[in-house]
Scaffold this motif. Structure first.
Motif, mmCIF file in Angstrom:
data_model
loop_
_atom_site.group_PDB
_atom_site.id
_atom_site.type_symbol
_atom_site.label_atom_id
_atom_site.label_comp_id
_atom_site.label_asym_id
_atom_site.label_seq_id
_atom_site.Cartn_x
_atom_site.Cartn_y
_atom_site.Cartn_z
ATOM 1 N N UNK A 23 0.796 -1.227 0.000
ATOM 2 C CA UNK A 23 0.000 0.000 0.000
ATOM 3 C C UNK A 23 0.826 1.273 0.000
ATOM 4 N N UNK A 24 1.990 1.231 0.625
ATOM 5 C CA UNK A 24 2.767 2.470 0.747
ATOM 6 C C UNK A 24 3.947 2.547 -0.211
ATOM 7 N N UNK A 56 -6.327 2.440 4.424
ATOM 8 C CA UNK A 56 -5.576 2.706 5.655
ATOM 9 C C UNK A 56 -5.023 4.119 5.559
ATOM 10 N N UNK A 57 -4.752 4.738 6.701
ATOM 11 C CA UNK A 57 -4.203 6.089 6.698
ATOM 12 C C UNK A 57 -2.837 6.120 6.030
ATOM 13 N N UNK A 58 -2.042 5.063 6.229
ATOM 14 C CA UNK A 58 -0.714 5.005 5.614
ATOM 15 C C UNK A 58 -0.816 4.979 4.089
ATOM 16 N N UNK A 59 -1.751 4.197 3.574
ATOM 17 C CA UNK A 59 -1.966 4.144 2.135
ATOM 18 C C UNK A 59 -2.463 5.465 1.588
ATOM 19 N N UNK A 60 -3.404 6.090 2.295
ATOM 20 C CA UNK A 60 -3.923 7.398 1.891
ATOM 21 C C UNK A 60 -2.787 8.420 1.863
ATOM 22 N N UNK A 61 -1.951 8.403 2.892
ATOM 23 C CA UNK A 61 -0.826 9.335 2.954
ATOM 24 C C UNK A 61 0.157 9.098 1.804
ATOM 25 N N UNK A 77 -9.413 12.555 -2.812
ATOM 26 C CA UNK A 77 -8.839 11.207 -2.854
ATOM 27 C C UNK A 77 -9.696 10.352 -1.928
ATOM 28 N N UNK A 78 -10.142 9.192 -2.432
ATOM 29 C CA UNK A 78 -11.053 8.344 -1.665
ATOM 30 C C UNK A 78 -10.675 6.877 -1.794
#
Length: 115
Positions: A23-24, A56-61, A77-78
């Motif tokens: 994800x990151x 996840x917040x990490x992926x969103x970031x 972004x969603x």
């Protein structure tokens, strides 16, 4: 009020030539010309980027950082697709109203990154 156009992240914005790395981890450059096209689209539509990375917040970031690093401006972004006038996705089959042959299209489908 502008209508919304939804763009998938991997394979539409992120060239995704290395495939899934987590994800990151977003190692590849943007699809050539995508920033300029998004700028054009945003003159007429709100542009929303969607990615399963964003659950996840990490992926969103990571998605936000990638867009910022590559000077790609979007309206939101969603993690899930909102209602929109159009969806741009590298893993989609455009339904033409004919159910006959749909299974064949699915079985033989390859995204542009695999052609």
């Amino acid at each position: 009020m502008k209508y919304t156009v939804v763009l998938d992240f991997d394979g539409v914005i992120h060239s995704y030539s290395s495939g899934w790395r987590g994800k990151t981890c977003i190692p590849d450059p943007p699809v050539p010309g995508i920033r300029e096209e998004i700028d054009k689209i945003r003159k007429f539509y709100d542009v929303v980027v969607v990615s399963t990375r964003c659950d996840t917040q990490e992926g969103m970031d990571a998605v936000k950082a990638y867009l910022k690093q590559n000077a790609i401006e979007v309206d939101a972004i969603m993690k899930e697709k909102p209602p929109a006038i159009a969806y741009v996705d590298d893993r989609a089959i455009c339904f033409d109203g004919k159910a006959n042959g749909l299974l064949d299209k699915i079985v033989s489908f390859k995204p542009w990154t695999e052609k």
